[in-house]
Structure formats: structure tokens, C-alpha cells
Design an enzyme around this catalytic site. Structure first.
Site, PDB file in Angstrom:
ATOM      1  CE  LYS A 172      -3.648  -2.512   2.363  1.00  0.00           C
ATOM      2  NZ  LYS A 172      -4.370  -2.793   3.605  1.00  0.00           N
ATOM      3  CG  ASP A 184      -9.606  -0.476   4.346  1.00  0.00           C
ATOM      4  OD1 ASP A 184      -9.160  -0.763   3.216  1.00  0.00           O
ATOM      5  OD2 ASP A 184      -8.992  -0.714   5.401  1.00  0.00           O
ATOM      6  CD  GLN A 201      -3.158  -4.456   6.759  1.00  0.00           C
ATOM      7  OE1 GLN A 201      -3.149  -3.460   6.038  1.00  0.00           O
ATOM      8  NE2 GLN A 201      -3.536  -5.648   6.326  1.00  0.00           N
TER       9      GLN A 201
END
Ligand code: NAP
Length: 263
Positions: free
Chosen positions: A45, A112, A89
Site C-alpha cells: 500500500k 477501506d 490493518q
């Protein structure tokens, strides 16, 4: 166009767009685990952000961090006007409620797409639909089968395909093998996200013009990454693992970051 070509092209477009932004789009990643798989995803990422002209900050917390400390960090970044996108995460350590953390992220920064009030489409479904659109898949009225009903892939995938006017059937672990065979045989699009190595194989029949999107990430006996489908099934298009949906998911994250930055 292959997925790799598609991703490279889209990233180049984003990098060009970034030039016209008053400041670089800024993603913060909070990581509170020491899993090597998470380390690899986070590295990917950060690399993607660099490639499209965005800034990425990794906030690494020890796996022993308390829920309160982590939620305080989330709040700090929620309020920081220099942060456009904020992700936490997964997986989280056992002392921390995943649900509480997902609800704590400011929906306007939730790139997200996990918050119930988020305006962002979750990355894996978004990446898949963007690629299929580019490939000219005619969603309307097509029979789509989604295998798996997780909160991060199966459910948002089925909702997104429904919004594209597909006839959507969601199959899961309680679906009989006979019913799975029936729906798969009639499917124009099969999205498989169950985490079972080579589950889709030649025991099923497929429409020759069907498209199979393989979300699964599994390790075979040699430790190599493989999908939920065996390679080279007799269909028109099958996405590979590796080099498939993982890349599309990462692309969708930077696209969401750019949307957040524009706001
Ligand atoms: P998950 O939370 O692991 O849940 C698995 C889902 O598959 C559940 O809904 C389960 O049904 C269903 N399932 C399990 N065995 C089945 C079977 N034999 N037949 C039909 N359905 C079955 O799902 P996930 O988090 O979405 O992950 C799925 C896979 O995608 C994993 O391999 C994961 O690593 C991968 N993944 C990849 C990406 C990417 O970017 N490439 C992103 C996310 C996930 P029940 O609900 O009935 O238990």
C-alpha cells in the site's frame, strides 16, 4: 487487457491527477500486529501511494496496545486535517474489538469502506467491478454468483453487482453441493471468495462464455500463493492468483484516497 496492464494504466492516470492537487493525498495506515502477511500488504500500500504521488504514513503500534490507546490514535488522525484517508490493518490483536475500531474511523476518511455510513465502496468489490467494466462485461441482467458472504468481500460484492442490475445469487458454506453446481452452471459471472484452495475445479460445469473472478488467497503445499479456483478452467476469462484481484484491491484503495482528498 491484463490486470497488470490495467493497473499500470490507471496508476499513471492517478499520478497525473495528483499533479493538480494543492497537496499530496495523504493515507495513514495504523498497524497493530506483527504478522508477516500484514507487513507485506502494508508495504504494498505504501509503494502504491508513492507510485501515484500520494503520501503514506505508517503508524505501527505494538500488538499489546490497549483498545483505548488504539481508539485514541484513530481519533487523533480523524481530527487531523492533513490526513485524507485512514485505514486500520487487519487482523487486530484479540484484546481489540474489530467492530469498535471500524465504527471509530471517520466515515469521510474510511477509504477501506468498512464503516456502515461510509461513502466509499469497499476496495475488493470496487476493484473487481472497475476491471470488469473496462473489459466490457455487460452486467445488466447477467447471472452473477458470489461464493462467500464475508463483510469485506462477499456481501459488498453482491450489493454492488445488484446495483449494476445483475441477478445475484450468494452461495455459502451451508449451500448444498447440488445447489452450488446448479447456480455455477448457469452463471455468467462467478466471484469466488471463500479461502478454499482450488475449490472451483472440473467437477463443476461452466458456461463457456462465463467470467471467473478469483478473490481467494491460499498457500499450496509448496507454499506458493494460489486462488480458490484451479487455473485454466473452460471459461472466457479467469483472473489469476497471484497478479489478479489483489492488485485490483490495492488500486481501488488509492482511488478511494484520491476521492477523499478531493473532498
Ligand atoms: P471469510 O471471512 O474467510 O469467509 C469465508 C466465506 O466463505 C464465508 O462466507 C463462508 O461461508 C464461505 N465458505 C467457506 N467454505 C465454503 C464452501 N466450501 N462453499 C461455499 N462457501 C464457503 O471471507 P473473506 O475474508 O472474504 O476471504 C475469502 C478469501 O478471499 C480468503 O482467501 C482471503 O484471503 C481472500 N481475500 C482476498 C482479497 C484480495 O484482495 N485478493 C481481499 C480479501 C480477502 P459461511 O458464511 O457460511 O461461513
Amino acid at each position: 487487457m491484463t490486470i497488470k496492464e490495467f493497473v499500470a494504466l490507471e496508476k499513471a492516470k492517478l499520478a497525473e491527477q495528483a499533479q493538480s492537487f494543492p497537496k499530496k493525498p495523504h493515507l495513514v495506515i495504523i498497524q497493530a500486529n506483527d504478522s508477516p502477511a500484514s507487513d507485506a500488504y502494508v508495504r504494498g500500500k505504501i509503494k502504491d501511494c508513492g507510485e501515484v504521488g500520494a503520501e503514506a504514513t505508517l503508524c505501527l503500534l505494538p500488538p499489546t496496545v490497549s483498545e483505548e490507546e488504539l481508539l485514541n490514535k484513530v481519533q487523533e488522525y480523524n481530527e487531523d486535517p492533513n490526513v485524507d484517508g485512514l485505514i486500520v490493518q487487519l487482523p487486530l490483536p484479540p484484546q481489540i474489538s474489530e467492530k469498535k475500531v471500524k465504527l471509530a474511523v471517520n466515515p469521510g476518511k474510511d477509504v477501506d469502506g468498512f464503516h456502515p455510513l461510509t461513502t466509499f465502496v469497499p476496495c475488493t468489490p470496487k476493484g473487481i467491478v472497475d476491471y470488469l467494466t473496462e473489459e466490457g462485461f455487460p452486467f445488466q441482467g447477467k447471472n452473477a454468483v458470489v461464493l462467500g458472504r464475508s463483510e469485506i468481500v462477499g456481501k459488498p460484492m453482491s450489493r454492488l453487482l445488484l446495483s449494476k442490475n445483475c441477478n445475484v445469487t450468494v452461495l455459502h458454506s451451508k449451500t448444498s453441493e447440488e445447489d452450488k453446481a446448479f447456480y455455477i452452471a448457469h452463471a455468467d459471472l462467478i466471484v469466488v471468495a471463500i479461502g478454499r484452495l482450488g475449490f472451483l475445479d472440473n467437477r463443476f460445469q461452466y458456461k463457456p462464455d462465463a467470467v471467473i473472478v478469483d478473490v481467494g488467497i491460499n498457500r499450496n503445499e509448496e507454499g506458493k500463493l494460489r486462488g480458490d479456483a484451479i487455473p485454466d478452467l473452460p471459461v472466457a476469462l479467469q483472473t489469476p492468483v497471484p497478479g489478479g484481484v489483489g492488485l485490483l484491491t490495492r488500486l481501488a484503495l488509492v482511488k478511494n484516497l484520491f476521492i477523499a482528498a478531493k473532498k
